[in-house]
Structure formats: C-alpha cells, structure tokens
Design a protein around this motif. Structure first.
Motif, PDB file in Angstrom:
ATOM      1  N   ALA A  89      -3.510   9.252  -3.320  1.00  0.00           N
ATOM      2  CA  ALA A  89      -2.864   8.186  -2.577  1.00  0.00           C
ATOM      3  C   ALA A  89      -1.541   8.620  -1.967  1.00  0.00           C
ATOM      4  O   ALA A  89      -1.229   8.287  -0.839  1.00  0.00           O
ATOM      5  CB  ALA A  89      -2.660   6.975  -3.469  1.00  0.00           C
ATOM      6  N   ARG A  90      -0.724   9.371  -2.694  1.00  0.00           N
ATOM      7  CA  ARG A  90       0.591   9.757  -2.187  1.00  0.00           C
ATOM      8  C   ARG A  90       0.575  11.161  -1.570  1.00  0.00           C
ATOM      9  O   ARG A  90       1.301  11.430  -0.629  1.00  0.00           O
ATOM     10  CB  ARG A  90       1.630   9.726  -3.314  1.00  0.00           C
ATOM     11  CG  ARG A  90       1.830   8.371  -3.909  1.00  0.00           C
ATOM     12  CD  ARG A  90       2.469   7.421  -2.969  1.00  0.00           C
ATOM     13  NE  ARG A  90       3.912   7.579  -2.989  1.00  0.00           N
ATOM     14  CZ  ARG A  90       4.717   7.054  -2.089  1.00  0.00           C
ATOM     15  NH1 ARG A  90       4.220   6.331  -1.124  1.00  0.00           N
ATOM     16  NH2 ARG A  90       6.000   7.219  -2.166  1.00  0.00           N
ATOM     17  N   SER A 106     -10.508   2.242   1.173  1.00  0.00           N
ATOM     18  CA  SER A 106      -9.725   3.368   1.686  1.00  0.00           C
ATOM     19  C   SER A 106      -8.785   3.947   0.643  1.00  0.00           C
ATOM     20  O   SER A 106      -8.002   4.829   0.945  1.00  0.00           O
ATOM     21  CB  SER A 106      -8.904   2.917   2.904  1.00  0.00           C
ATOM     22  OG  SER A 106      -7.960   1.936   2.512  1.00  0.00           O
ATOM     23  N   SER A 107      -8.868   3.450  -0.613  1.00  0.00           N
ATOM     24  CA  SER A 107      -7.952   3.960  -1.634  1.00  0.00           C
ATOM     25  C   SER A 107      -8.410   5.313  -2.166  1.00  0.00           C
ATOM     26  O   SER A 107      -7.605   6.056  -2.711  1.00  0.00           O
ATOM     27  CB  SER A 107      -7.819   2.954  -2.770  1.00  0.00           C
ATOM     28  OG  SER A 107      -9.091   2.761  -3.367  1.00  0.00           O
ATOM     29  N   LEU A 128      -6.411  11.277  10.306  1.00  0.00           N
ATOM     30  CA  LEU A 128      -6.669  11.329   8.864  1.00  0.00           C
ATOM     31  C   LEU A 128      -5.642  10.553   8.047  1.00  0.00           C
ATOM     32  O   LEU A 128      -5.889  10.257   6.877  1.00  0.00           O
ATOM     33  CB  LEU A 128      -6.699  12.787   8.383  1.00  0.00           C
ATOM     34  CG  LEU A 128      -7.921  13.603   8.765  1.00  0.00           C
ATOM     35  CD1 LEU A 128      -7.755  15.041   8.295  1.00  0.00           C
ATOM     36  CD2 LEU A 128      -9.180  12.999   8.180  1.00  0.00           C
ATOM     37  N   GLN A 129      -4.510  10.240   8.611  1.00  0.00           N
ATOM     38  CA  GLN A 129      -3.453   9.565   7.858  1.00  0.00           C
ATOM     39  C   GLN A 129      -3.808   8.112   7.609  1.00  0.00           C
ATOM     40  O   GLN A 129      -4.496   7.477   8.408  1.00  0.00           O
ATOM     41  CB  GLN A 129      -2.118   9.652   8.605  1.00  0.00           C
ATOM     42  CG  GLN A 129      -1.557  11.047   8.633  1.00  0.00           C
ATOM     43  CD  GLN A 129      -0.221  11.100   9.322  1.00  0.00           C
ATOM     44  OE1 GLN A 129       0.531  10.140   9.281  1.00  0.00           O
ATOM     45  NE2 GLN A 129       0.071  12.229   9.941  1.00  0.00           N
ATOM     46  N   GLN A 130      -3.280   7.607   6.494  1.00  0.00           N
ATOM     47  CA  GLN A 130      -3.453   6.201   6.168  1.00  0.00           C
ATOM     48  C   GLN A 130      -2.504   5.371   7.008  1.00  0.00           C
ATOM     49  O   GLN A 130      -1.367   5.776   7.253  1.00  0.00           O
ATOM     50  CB  GLN A 130      -3.102   5.952   4.703  1.00  0.00           C
ATOM     51  CG  GLN A 130      -4.240   6.089   3.760  1.00  0.00           C
ATOM     52  CD  GLN A 130      -3.808   5.732   2.356  1.00  0.00           C
ATOM     53  OE1 GLN A 130      -2.642   5.848   2.017  1.00  0.00           O
ATOM     54  NE2 GLN A 130      -4.751   5.309   1.549  1.00  0.00           N
ATOM     55  N   GLY A 131      -2.953   4.209   7.407  1.00  0.00           N
ATOM     56  CA  GLY A 131      -2.081   3.291   8.111  1.00  0.00           C
ATOM     57  C   GLY A 131      -1.148   2.584   7.147  1.00  0.00           C
ATOM     58  O   GLY A 131      -1.302   2.647   5.926  1.00  0.00           O
TER      59      GLY A 131
END
Length: 123
Positions: A46-47, A39-40, A23-26
């Motif tokens: 976002a944070r 993906s934003s 689930l984490q953003q790359g």
C-alpha cells in the motif's frame, strides 16, 4: 548521431512516465477499497508502491525536461541565419527566346512564313 540518441531517449522516457503514472494509486483509492473496489492489493504494498512510483515519476520528469531542453538547444544552434525560406531560394534563370520581327524578309525577298507553293492556276 547525438540528436537521434536524444530522440530515442526522449520517446523511451515519455513511455515510461506514462506507464508509471498509470500504475500509481489515485488519491481516492482508499475510499474505493473500503467499498470493495479491490485496489488495496497492489504488487509493491500500500505505501511502497506510491513512494517508489512517485519518486520514479519525479526522476523521469526531470530527465524528460532536461532532454527537452537539450534537444531545443541543439535545434536552435543548428539553425542558420534567421529569415524566410523563400528569401534564401535563388531565382531560376528564365529562358529568353529571340524573336524575329514579322516584317523581316530572307535573302530571296520572301517572308519566312511564306510557303513555297506553285502559283495558282488561272482559269
């Protein structure tokens, strides 16, 4: 009972770690979002998602390592004496047959192998 509970916990923690990592953003997700990758728009923002999921992953990794250590310690404690499994097997007693010598005769003076047949006819 304790080993079963620790194994169930181990599997559950492993599955949750896999889900949290996926689930984490790359690191390069922001550059992809600039070109329309989409993906934003995340659920946690976002944070917030990155910090929550990264903390969750760190805590679950610590639980996973402690659980692995506990399982290894319990398994090492339950082992008896070191050595090969084949060395601990007791040999099976062999059946010993009494062999009768071939030249031994019974009380009638005949060999035991000799059949009771009538005498041959002489022509």
């Amino acid at each position: 009972m304790l080993i079963s509970a620790l194994l169930v916990l181990h599997v559950i923690v492993a599955i949750v770690i896999i889900v949290a990592v996926l689930l984490q953003q790359g690191q390069g997700a922001n550059a992809g979002a600039a070109f329309g990758a989409g993906s934003s728009g995340t659920v946690f923002g976002a944070r917030g998602a990155a910090s929550f999921l990264s903390r969750l992953t760190a805590v679950l990794a610590a639980v996973f390592m402690l659980n692995s250590t506990a399982l290894a310690w319990i398994a090492a404690r339950d082992v008896g004496e070191p050595g090969s499994l084949l060395e601990r097997i007791e040999p099976v007693p062999q059946l010993q047959e009494e062999l009768v010598p071939e030249d031994e005769e019974d009380e009638n003076g005949r060999d035991e192998d000799e059949l009771d047949l009538p005498p041959p006819d002489s022509h």
